[in-house]
Design a protein around this motif. Structure first.
Motif, mmCIF file in Angstrom:
data_model
loop_
_atom_site.group_PDB
_atom_site.id
_atom_site.type_symbol
_atom_site.label_atom_id
_atom_site.label_comp_id
_atom_site.label_asym_id
_atom_site.label_seq_id
_atom_site.Cartn_x
_atom_site.Cartn_y
_atom_site.Cartn_z
ATOM 1 N N LYS A 134 53.208 -25.811 -70.396
ATOM 2 C CA LYS A 134 53.644 -26.985 -71.008
ATOM 3 C C LYS A 134 54.580 -27.868 -70.175
ATOM 4 O O LYS A 134 54.757 -28.819 -69.620
ATOM 5 C CB LYS A 134 53.869 -27.397 -72.584
ATOM 6 C CG LYS A 134 53.841 -28.635 -73.051
ATOM 7 C CD LYS A 134 53.671 -28.596 -74.598
ATOM 8 C CE LYS A 134 55.062 -28.310 -74.944
ATOM 9 N NZ LYS A 134 54.965 -27.939 -76.601
ATOM 10 N N LEU A 138 54.472 -30.895 -67.722
ATOM 11 C CA LEU A 138 55.240 -32.125 -67.836
ATOM 12 C C LEU A 138 55.818 -32.512 -66.669
ATOM 13 O O LEU A 138 56.709 -33.648 -66.590
ATOM 14 C CB LEU A 138 55.979 -31.913 -69.157
ATOM 15 C CG LEU A 138 55.297 -31.801 -70.449
ATOM 16 C CD1 LEU A 138 56.375 -31.757 -71.679
ATOM 17 C CD2 LEU A 138 54.852 -33.327 -70.653
ATOM 18 N N PRO A 142 53.991 -40.056 -63.352
ATOM 19 C CA PRO A 142 53.640 -40.619 -62.381
ATOM 20 C C PRO A 142 54.110 -40.808 -60.929
ATOM 21 O O PRO A 142 53.636 -40.756 -59.834
ATOM 22 C CB PRO A 142 53.507 -42.195 -62.975
ATOM 23 C CG PRO A 142 53.347 -41.850 -64.447
ATOM 24 C CD PRO A 142 53.945 -40.453 -64.769
ATOM 25 N N ILE A 323 44.066 -30.594 -71.107
ATOM 26 C CA ILE A 323 43.874 -31.431 -70.192
ATOM 27 C C ILE A 323 42.788 -31.137 -69.122
ATOM 28 O O ILE A 323 43.452 -30.065 -68.349
ATOM 29 C CB ILE A 323 45.218 -32.109 -69.591
ATOM 30 C CG1 ILE A 323 45.928 -32.827 -70.669
ATOM 31 C CG2 ILE A 323 44.794 -33.061 -68.427
ATOM 32 C CD1 ILE A 323 47.521 -33.222 -69.992
ATOM 33 N N ILE A 456 56.952 -48.248 -65.302
ATOM 34 C CA ILE A 456 57.939 -47.349 -66.005
ATOM 35 C C ILE A 456 59.299 -47.614 -65.776
ATOM 36 O O ILE A 456 60.036 -47.584 -66.693
ATOM 37 C CB ILE A 456 57.651 -45.902 -65.700
ATOM 38 C CG1 ILE A 456 56.199 -45.476 -66.523
ATOM 39 C CG2 ILE A 456 58.755 -44.895 -66.519
ATOM 40 C CD1 ILE A 456 55.838 -44.324 -65.985
ATOM 41 N N LEU B 213 51.116 -37.127 -73.452
ATOM 42 C CA LEU B 213 51.932 -36.737 -72.782
ATOM 43 C C LEU B 213 53.053 -37.468 -72.185
ATOM 44 O O LEU B 213 54.098 -37.213 -71.884
ATOM 45 C CB LEU B 213 51.235 -35.678 -71.636
ATOM 46 C CG LEU B 213 50.725 -34.336 -72.102
ATOM 47 C CD1 LEU B 213 50.187 -33.592 -70.967
ATOM 48 C CD2 LEU B 213 51.672 -33.412 -72.814
ATOM 49 N N VAL B 216 55.518 -37.847 -74.590
ATOM 50 C CA VAL B 216 56.342 -36.263 -74.521
ATOM 51 C C VAL B 216 57.296 -36.311 -73.356
ATOM 52 O O VAL B 216 58.485 -35.832 -73.409
ATOM 53 C CB VAL B 216 55.420 -35.190 -74.585
ATOM 54 C CG1 VAL B 216 56.371 -33.639 -74.728
ATOM 55 C CG2 VAL B 216 54.548 -35.318 -75.751
ATOM 56 N N ARG B 217 56.966 -36.847 -72.294
ATOM 57 C CA ARG B 217 57.512 -36.608 -70.935
ATOM 58 C C ARG B 217 58.657 -37.771 -70.752
ATOM 59 O O ARG B 217 59.598 -37.431 -70.398
ATOM 60 C CB ARG B 217 56.535 -36.717 -69.579
ATOM 61 C CG ARG B 217 57.351 -36.406 -68.338
ATOM 62 C CD ARG B 217 56.275 -36.265 -67.505
ATOM 63 N NE ARG B 217 55.207 -37.347 -67.418
ATOM 64 C CZ ARG B 217 53.896 -37.099 -67.597
ATOM 65 N NH1 ARG B 217 53.390 -35.987 -67.247
ATOM 66 N NH2 ARG B 217 53.005 -38.048 -67.683
ATOM 67 N N ASP B 219 57.921 -40.868 -69.853
ATOM 68 C CA ASP B 219 57.580 -42.050 -69.254
ATOM 69 C C ASP B 219 57.693 -43.374 -69.975
ATOM 70 O O ASP B 219 58.223 -44.586 -69.608
ATOM 71 C CB ASP B 219 56.125 -41.908 -68.918
ATOM 72 C CG ASP B 219 55.939 -40.970 -68.152
ATOM 73 O OD1 ASP B 219 57.011 -40.204 -67.587
ATOM 74 O OD2 ASP B 219 54.755 -40.643 -67.591
ATOM 75 N N ASP B 238 56.125 -31.627 -81.061
ATOM 76 C CA ASP B 238 56.501 -32.279 -79.646
ATOM 77 C C ASP B 238 56.505 -33.900 -79.993
ATOM 78 O O ASP B 238 57.281 -34.555 -79.206
ATOM 79 C CB ASP B 238 55.307 -32.131 -78.612
ATOM 80 C CG ASP B 238 55.287 -30.731 -77.953
ATOM 81 O OD1 ASP B 238 56.569 -30.598 -77.471
ATOM 82 O OD2 ASP B 238 54.307 -30.113 -77.938
#
Lengths: 664, 345
Positions: A134, A138, A142, A323, A456, B213, B216-217, B219, B238
């Motif tokens: 994980k 992670l 992007p 995924i 972002i 995710l 979670v990350r 972003d 998470d």
């Protein structure tokens, strides 16, 4: 962990599981060999069959398939320049030239050894990193995706051997192709022209089938001859030479495997990129990059190691997070879900034993598939001594069926046909295909992740160096750009002399060769015009940039050309030499024209009347009339091939081959 | 066409010694051609429905959520059909499900082609009137497999620990989502507006797990997700669920102390659902429609299917044809009313 692994091992040794594993391996090899259908199809077809099976049997079979497909895909890539599946395309680049030299067995031997080793390294890495999967996945947000795509694109600069400008033009064209279709950020469809054909963009598998298989087979239909004109070395000793070469180049195996694993771990990038990247890195670090593409065994070893290692890598995000790392993994996820193994953070805790069965099956498969491939190499390699007039049409027919079956979309046949003709033109007029392929695959990822990063970070460019991973990627990009440039500058004088001598050879056709430049400028201008007039401000930025860039390069190319400063690349010169010597240029252009016409006709008939009508008509016509083979031969080949295609695709795989817009 | 273009070589060979054999070989060839074409031509309908294989169009690639559902259901549906008819799942992926929907819409209404539809994803383009290829109003609805509610999620330990915090945040809240024509994007935009959260959506994530995710990350700040996607990550801690968009009583497995749509003061949120529905082409004859509806509902209550659902952690809430039509109308009305939302930034 060890006792679970032992229990899983015992599972695998039990009769029924072993049988399912064996079935998986054979199915994987066969599906790998048939162009267009690959692991994804095999797993999808398997999916409903596993419904009543024990989960560990289903996973053994799935592991068998996944481990074997890439070996299967490499065989036609080497023998007839036809990638059995996307990731095998990179193997064409040097594997096929080796087959042309009669060294097919050696190339397949090297491929088998590299695949096995790569597979083992990939699986080893999978076991090591699964507990921290994980965190690993992670790392890639992007900004990192964007940098990774840029790293891939900069290898374009290094993979071009003799002609930087032409390579950049091809890269630009690839980016233009990549911009076609649904823009995932703004939701608008670009260059879709109101049809479904292009909504999802240029599909990769049909594009690769076109650019590699079809374009090569056009050459054959036009030129005749055989893949391996000389005597072919098909003995087992030749296979062993390939094995030895792989062991000698163990560093390349390791590097390829690492590239494969890392790209596999990153979701959504896929094995095709992994194989091309491993290939480019090998070219880049070799003292004689210009000899690649003409049959370097290292050029087979690197992508093959990457290709098989990526399975282990792919499984990391698939198992740990659900995924799918690739299309194949989407189908595999289906099998997991079908059997109540919900992929995700809890999978490893709840289904440890089944996962070990999968891992062991994958391990066994990547070794056994290679052994099987090598056992049959002698018979398979016979295809290289088939006459081009027969081989060409037969491979084109099968490839276009494969292009259709990849997504069940008739439009893909047109795309494969058009790109096949375009790919032929490119080699003919000295534009390398490799940069186009890499740009086509990576263009969409690059653009999307760039725009996401900007959203972002609210337009803050520092986002691209804000994590350790992104900083490392930036350094790699800079290194990848400067290293080969420094070498080019260092060797400048030497190459220029060589280029001049080539230029002399090429002079008689340089006027004709101006036409493609002009035509490409026309196409690019049309692209720019459409982008400017049809697209919203948000979604046209990138296309406009790519378009202007490509147009400028084309203009420069034309200027250099008219000044007579345009050396051809090695591939082009080789083709000219072979084509020119046969019948003189007039006759050559006529045969070329007709070969292209036959394919266009084939695609048109498929579109109108469907495959079952088009295949016999095309095969008979092009072998008999275009290839001037005796009617009896033509009819026999036609009947045999049409029946085989019908049996394999319609009956065995229960595809419904396209029935045509008039009949369907 | 090609024969005309190549007349010269044809004639050239006509005079060759090959000529005698030509007739024989051509006869064989024509026979084969005729045989292969015979397979294409439609057989005239005769026996009682169904007497051919039934194809279920799945608008996504093999292995996706839809795909497994249909593939689990197919053999059970088969059991309920006479004449040893097969039920064949066919994947027609592409264009966000619209390619699959179109191929069902354009199929002959003979009951041998039906399909799964993904709502509201498919509705959006149609409501914008960008897409005249198919009309969901005309589809013959057969049954609903399940519906699923959404929820609002942030990273575990986030400072934005309540809906209130999101509403009062000084900066706009960043959400992650897939493309702007997806169900998820629409759910995000509409729910944020209903809840009065100033928002900016980072689009382009490839799937719902990637969308999750992104939270979670780090972003983005938050994401609106359907419950089945979020469940495994809720379990590992998470992510945290700040709001549940359904009504009290449904949404098994949602954590305690999470406000639902009524408690949030926005009961409209409960209309944001994902629905997986089965339908056939427009104009499917009533007898075939009723037959299929019964067979599908029957198959979904098969103990084998229930067992599969339990094993895989999936849920089904079967609804009949009439309820499915109502659901479609309800959703159409709801989204029509909110359609201008995604455009405002």
């Amino acid at each position: 962990m060890l006792d679970v692994a032992t229990r899983a091992g015992l599972d695998l040794l039990s009769v029924d599981t072993a049988v399912f594993l064996a079935v998986g391996i054979v199915v994987g090899l066969v599906f790998g060999v048939i162009p267009g259908v690959g692991g994804t199809t095999a797993l999808a077809i398997l999916l409903p069959l596993t419904f009543g099976m024990e989960p560990s049997n289903a996973l053994a079979m799935a592991g068998g398939i996944m481990g074997a497909v890439s070996m299967g895909g490499s065989i036609p890539a080497i023998l007839i320049n036809t990638p059995g599946q996307g990731p095998s395309a990179a193997t064409c680049l040097d594997g096929y030239p080796l087959a042309r030299q009669g060294r097919a067995a050696e190339a397949i031997g090297a491929s088998a050894a590299a695949s096995s080793l790569g597979g083992l390294i990939g699986i080893g890495t999978l076991l090591l990193v699964l507990p921290i999967a994980k965190q690993l996945v992670l790392i890639f947000g992007p900004p990192e995706f964007f940098l990774l795509a840029m790293l891939g694109l900069t290898t374009i600069a290094t993979s071009i051997r003799s002609h930087l400008l032409r390579g950049l033009i091809a890269g630009g064209l690839g980016l233009m192709l990549a911009s076609i279709g649904d823009d995932p950020v703004s939701g608008t469809v670009r260059f879709g022209f109101g049809t479904y054909l292009l909504v999802d963009g240029i599909p990769i598998v049909p594009a690769l089938v076109g650019l590699f298989a079809i374009s090569e087979m056009i050459l054959f239909s036009a030129r005749g001859g055989r893949v391996a004109p000389g005597p072919a070395q098909l003995s087992f000793a030749a296979v062993l030479t390939g094995f030895r070469a792989t062991i000698q180049h163990f560093r390349i195996v390791i590097r390829g495997s690492l590239v494969g694993t890392i790209i596999g771990v990153v979701p959504g990038v896929g094995g095709t990129v992994a194989a091309f990247l491993a290939y480019s890195l090998t070219v880049q670090s070799d003292p004689h990059p210009e000899t690649f593409g003409q049959g370097r065994i290292e050029g087979v070893i690197a992508p093959e190691a990457a290709n098989n290692a990526k399975d282990g890598g792919d499984l990391v995000p698939t198992l740990a997070l659900g995924i799918p790392g690739s299309a194949e993994m989407v189908a595999f996820l289906g099998i997991l879900v079908m059997h109540g193994m919900q992929p995700g953070p809890m999978l490893l805790l709840r289904h440890e034993e089944e996962i070990y069965v999968l891992v062991l099956a994958l391990t066994a498969s990547s070794v056994l598939a290679s052994v099987l491939g090598v056992l049959f190499v002698r018979w398979l390699a016979l295809v290289t001594s088939v006459k081009g007039e027969i081989l060409g049409p037969a491979v084109i027919a099968v490839s276009l069926v494969g292009a259709f079956c990849a997504n069940g979309n008739a439009g893909d046949v047109v795309i494969a046909g058009v790109l096949g003709i375009a790919g032929y033109m490119m080699t003919r007029f000295g534009y390398p295909r490799l940069p186009l392929v890499i740009a086509l695959i990576l263009g969409e990822i690059a653009e999307r992740s760039f725009r996401q990063s900007m959203m972002i970070s609210d337009g803050e460019w520092l986002v691209f160096v804000h994590s350790p991973a992104s900083s490392i990627l930036v350094i790699l990009i800079i290194a990848s750009l400067t290293w080969p440039l420094a070498r080019i500058l260092g060797n400048r004088q030497g190459t220029e002399k060589k280029a001049e001598s080539k230029n002399v050879n090429l002079s008689p056709i340089s006027l004709v060769a101006c036409l493609p430049s002009l035509m490409l400028m026309l196409v690019t201008s049309a692209y720019l015009l459409i982008a400017y007039s049809n697209l919203s401000e948000d979604s046209r930025q990138m296309p406009l940039m790519i378009g202007y860039f490509t147009l400028a390069l084309l203009a420069l190319d034309l200027v250099l050309h008219t000044r007579g400063r345009m050396p051809g690349n090695a591939e082009q010169l080789m083709i000219h030499a072979e084509l020119g010597s046969r019948n003189g240029r007039g006759a050559l252009m006529r045969t070329e024209f007709f070969a292209v016409l036959w394919i266009s006709g084939f695609v048109a008939i498929v579109w109108l009347f469907g495959f079952l009508f088009a295949i016999p008509a095309y095969l008979l016509g092009s072998i008999w009339l275009q290839g001037k083979e005796p009617l009896r031969t033509a009819a026999a080949v036609t009947i045999l091939f049409s029946l085989a295609i019908w049996l394999i695709f319609e009956q065995a795989l229960s595809y419904r081959l396209y029935e045509g817009s008039l009949l369907g | 066409m090609p024969l005309v273009l190549h007349r010269r070589p044809v004639l050239a060979l006509w005079g060759s010694p090959m000529r005698e054999r030509l007739g024989k070989i051509l006869a064989v060839f024509v026979t084969i051609l005729a045989l292969s074409t015979a397979g294409i031509l439609p057989c005239p309908a005769k026996a009682e429905y169904p007497d051919q294989d039934i194809r279920i169009i799945i608008p996504s690639s093999p292995g996706g959520g839809f795909d497994t559902f249909v593939r689990a259901l197919a053999p059970l549906l088969e059991k309920r059909l006479a004449n040893a008819v097969n039920v064949i799942p066919v994947n027609v992926a592409g264009a966000g499900g619209r390619r699959g929907a179109r191929s069902v819409y354009q199929a002959k209404p003979d009951g041998y082609t039906i399909g799964v539809f993904n709502m509201p994803g498919l509705m959006i383009e149609g409501l914008k009137e960008k897409d005249a290829d198919f009309s969901l109003d005309e589809i013959t609805w057969l049954a609903t497999i399940n519906t699923e509610n959404y929820g609002l999620f942030v990273k575990a330990g986030s400072q934005l620990s309540s809906v209130r915090a999101l509403q009062t945040s000084a900066a706009p809240i960043k959400f992650s989502a897939t493309g702007p024509s997806s169900s998820g994007y629409l759910a995000t935009k509409i729910s944020a507006s209903l809840l009065g959260i100033e928002n900016q959506v980072v689009t382009g994530y490839e799937g719902s797990t990637e969308t999750l995710l992104a939270v979670v990350r780090g972003d983005v700040d938050a994401a609106v997700l359907n419950l089945s996607v979020s469940a495994p990550f809720l379990e590992t801690g998470d992510i945290t669920m700040l709001a549940y968009f359904g009504l009290a009583g449904d949404g098994r497995g949602r954590p305690a102390n999470v406000p639902d749509a009524t408690e949030l003061g926005a009961p409209e949120l409960a209309k944001i659902v994902i629905a997986r529905m089965l339908g056939g082409p427009p104009g499917l004859p009533p007898n075939i429609r009723n037959f299929l509806e019964r067979a599908i509902l029957d198959a979904m209550s098969d103990p084998e299917f229930t067992m599969w659902l339990k094993k895989t952690g999936n849920e089904a809430q079967p609804q009949d044809a009439a309820a499915s039509r109502r659901l479609i109308e309800l959703m159409m009305d709801f989204y029509r009313g909110h359609l201008d939302l995604p455009r405002e930034h």
